[in-house]
Scaffold this motif. Structure first.
Motif, short mmCIF file in Angstrom:
data_model
loop_
_atom_site.label_atom_id
_atom_site.label_comp_id
_atom_site.label_asym_id
_atom_site.label_seq_id
_atom_site.Cartn_x
_atom_site.Cartn_y
_atom_site.Cartn_z
N ASN A 51 -8.45 22.61 4.68
CA ASN A 51 -7.69 22.33 3.46
C ASN A 51 -7.66 20.84 3.12
N ASP A 52 -8.25 20.00 3.99
CA ASP A 52 -8.35 18.57 3.72
C ASP A 52 -9.72 18.15 3.18
N VAL A 53 -10.68 19.05 3.23
CA VAL A 53 -12.07 18.67 2.93
C VAL A 53 -12.21 18.06 1.53
N GLY A 81 9.42 3.30 -0.68
CA GLY A 81 9.06 3.13 -2.09
C GLY A 81 9.28 4.36 -2.95
N HIS A 82 8.19 5.01 -3.35
CA HIS A 82 8.23 6.10 -4.32
C HIS A 82 8.91 7.36 -3.79
N GLY A 83 8.76 7.67 -2.52
CA GLY A 83 9.40 8.86 -1.95
C GLY A 83 8.73 10.17 -2.26
N LEU A 84 7.53 10.13 -2.84
CA LEU A 84 6.87 11.36 -3.27
C LEU A 84 5.97 11.93 -2.17
N ALA A 85 5.81 13.25 -2.21
CA ALA A 85 4.88 13.94 -1.32
C ALA A 85 4.22 15.07 -2.09
N ILE A 86 3.00 15.39 -1.71
CA ILE A 86 2.27 16.51 -2.30
C ILE A 86 2.31 17.64 -1.28
N CYS A 87 2.87 18.77 -1.68
CA CYS A 87 3.08 19.89 -0.76
C CYS A 87 2.28 21.12 -1.19
N ALA A 88 2.25 22.11 -0.30
CA ALA A 88 1.63 23.40 -0.57
C ALA A 88 0.19 23.26 -1.08
N ASN A 89 -0.57 22.37 -0.41
CA ASN A 89 -1.98 22.17 -0.76
C ASN A 89 -2.19 21.76 -2.22
N GLY A 90 -1.25 20.99 -2.75
CA GLY A 90 -1.39 20.49 -4.11
C GLY A 90 -0.62 21.25 -5.16
N ALA A 91 0.05 22.33 -4.77
CA ALA A 91 0.77 23.14 -5.75
C ALA A 91 2.10 22.53 -6.16
N ALA A 92 2.60 21.56 -5.41
CA ALA A 92 3.90 20.98 -5.74
C ALA A 92 3.92 19.50 -5.40
N VAL A 93 4.54 18.73 -6.28
CA VAL A 93 4.85 17.33 -6.01
C VAL A 93 6.36 17.25 -5.88
N VAL A 94 6.83 16.68 -4.77
CA VAL A 94 8.26 16.68 -4.50
C VAL A 94 8.76 15.26 -4.26
N ILE A 112 0.87 -1.19 0.00
CA ILE A 112 0.00 0.00 0.00
C ILE A 112 0.90 1.24 0.00
N GLU A 113 0.80 2.06 -1.03
CA GLU A 113 1.61 3.28 -1.10
C GLU A 113 1.10 4.30 -0.09
N VAL A 114 2.01 5.08 0.47
CA VAL A 114 1.65 6.15 1.40
C VAL A 114 2.11 7.48 0.81
N PHE A 115 1.18 8.40 0.70
CA PHE A 115 1.49 9.75 0.23
C PHE A 115 1.25 10.73 1.38
N PHE A 116 2.23 11.56 1.66
CA PHE A 116 2.02 12.68 2.56
C PHE A 116 1.46 13.82 1.72
N VAL A 117 0.33 14.37 2.14
CA VAL A 117 -0.37 15.41 1.38
C VAL A 117 -0.59 16.57 2.35
N THR A 118 0.15 17.65 2.18
CA THR A 118 0.24 18.68 3.21
C THR A 118 0.19 20.09 2.65
N GLY A 119 -0.12 21.03 3.52
CA GLY A 119 -0.02 22.44 3.15
C GLY A 119 1.40 22.96 3.27
N ARG A 120 2.27 22.19 3.91
CA ARG A 120 3.66 22.61 4.09
C ARG A 120 4.39 22.74 2.76
N PRO A 121 5.34 23.67 2.68
CA PRO A 121 6.22 23.71 1.51
C PRO A 121 7.26 22.60 1.62
N ALA A 122 7.95 22.34 0.52
CA ALA A 122 8.92 21.24 0.50
C ALA A 122 10.01 21.41 1.55
N ARG A 123 10.39 22.64 1.84
CA ARG A 123 11.51 22.86 2.77
C ARG A 123 11.16 22.52 4.21
N TRP A 124 9.88 22.28 4.51
CA TRP A 124 9.46 21.91 5.86
C TRP A 124 9.10 20.43 5.97
#
Length: 289
Positions: A235-237, A71-84, A49-61
């Motif tokens: 921001n999670d709704v 696994g993939h190492g990906l996260a969704i940051c800044a409320n969806g504005a960036a995939v890092v 099962i893949e786990v994605f962190f999906v946050t309002g934080r910017p990548a630097r935090w």
């Protein structure tokens, strides 16, 4: 609505991806990741099962969780504005920016609608803010100037992409400010909030945790029904509404509780881990049957 301790809470579809917010959700109030949660995340990845962190934080935090991606190492940051890529030190793989001209329109609208609003501009290269903006996390490299100056371009397209505009009001209530902003400028951009103060987060129109998560899932052939999501603030709704199964934390905002299909215990009680453990146990039972 069913609770995390009720076995009926799980969809009959075995999830392929877990999407979780960080602050107030996966993280405890002291911003730590508990040993129980670390073990649960690893157990989910171990059964595929893949786990994605999906946050309002910017990548630097993202350092607080960068050691716990598998696994993939990906996260969704800044409320969806960036995939890092957290495996690559937070390298930006995709940016869904807020056009500077649109950000300027939002600034003008909120200055007129809610006098006293101050702004910060989150770029892909860091944050900059106005003199009256309360810097919740002081950045020594930040430029302090008016929002108009921070957003100004000598030529169209010049400068680092804007991933988020932040708007703070010293007197309005958090939900009141959000409603006012959406009414006044909702056709220009996406407005949300995750702070207990009257601090709004403004993204490009249509950009949200949900829309970027949906894109990432589509790339993997994962449907919404195969996603379990967790969150606690407005921001999670959208993400909780989109996911086939979703959980509001025990400490969640009322709008989040209304949007989610289930509820777990609070972040300080490892509410995400509680549900993941049950998912992994059910997976083991299915493998044995």
């Amino acid at each position: 609505m069913t609770s995390a301790t009720d076995p009926r809470r799980l969809s009959t579809t075995m999830p392929r991806l877990i999407a979780t917010d960080l602050d107030g959700t996966l993280l405890r109030d002291d911003k730590s990741v508990s040993d129980r949660t670390i073990a649960a995340l690893a157990a989910a990845e171990a059964v595929g099962i893949e786990v994605f962190f999906v946050t309002g934080r910017p990548a630097r935090w993202m350092d607080v969780v960068s050691d716990h991606v598998h696994g993939h190492g990906l996260a969704i940051c800044a409320n969806g504005a960036a995939v890092v890529d957290l495996h690559a030190g937070g390298e930006l793989l995709e940016v869904r920016d807020l056009p500077r001209s649109t950000a300027m329109d939002v600034v003008r609208t909120l200055r007129a609608t809610a006098p006293g609003t101050s702004f910060a501009v989150e770029l892909t290269t860091g944050i900059h803010y106005e003199p009256d903006y309360p810097p919740f996390h002081v950045d020594p490299g930040a430029t302090v100037a008016s929002a108009e100056k921070l957003l100004h371009e000598e030529q169209t397209g010049e400068g680092a992409p804007v991933i988020k505009l932040l708007a703070h009001h010293p007197e309005l209530t958090p939900d009141g400010f959000l409603t006012l902003a959406r009414t006044a400028a909702g056709e220009l951009a996406s407005f949300t909030r995750s702070s207990p103060t009257a601090l709004l987060e403004v993204s490009g129109l249509g950009v949200s945790k949900a829309s970027t998560l949906a894109l990432c899932c589509a790339q993997r052939g994962i449907s919404a029904d195969e996603v379990v999501a967790f969150g606690d603030m407005p921001n999670d709704v959208e993400m909780l509404t989109w996911a086939g199964t979703s959980y509001a934390m025990g400490n969640a905002h009322p709008d989040v509780i209304a949007a989610a299909s289930g509820r777990t215990v609070a972040n300080n009680d490892d509410g995400v881990a509680v549900v993941i453990e049950q998912i992994v146990a059910r997976h083991a039972e299915q493998q044995q049957s």
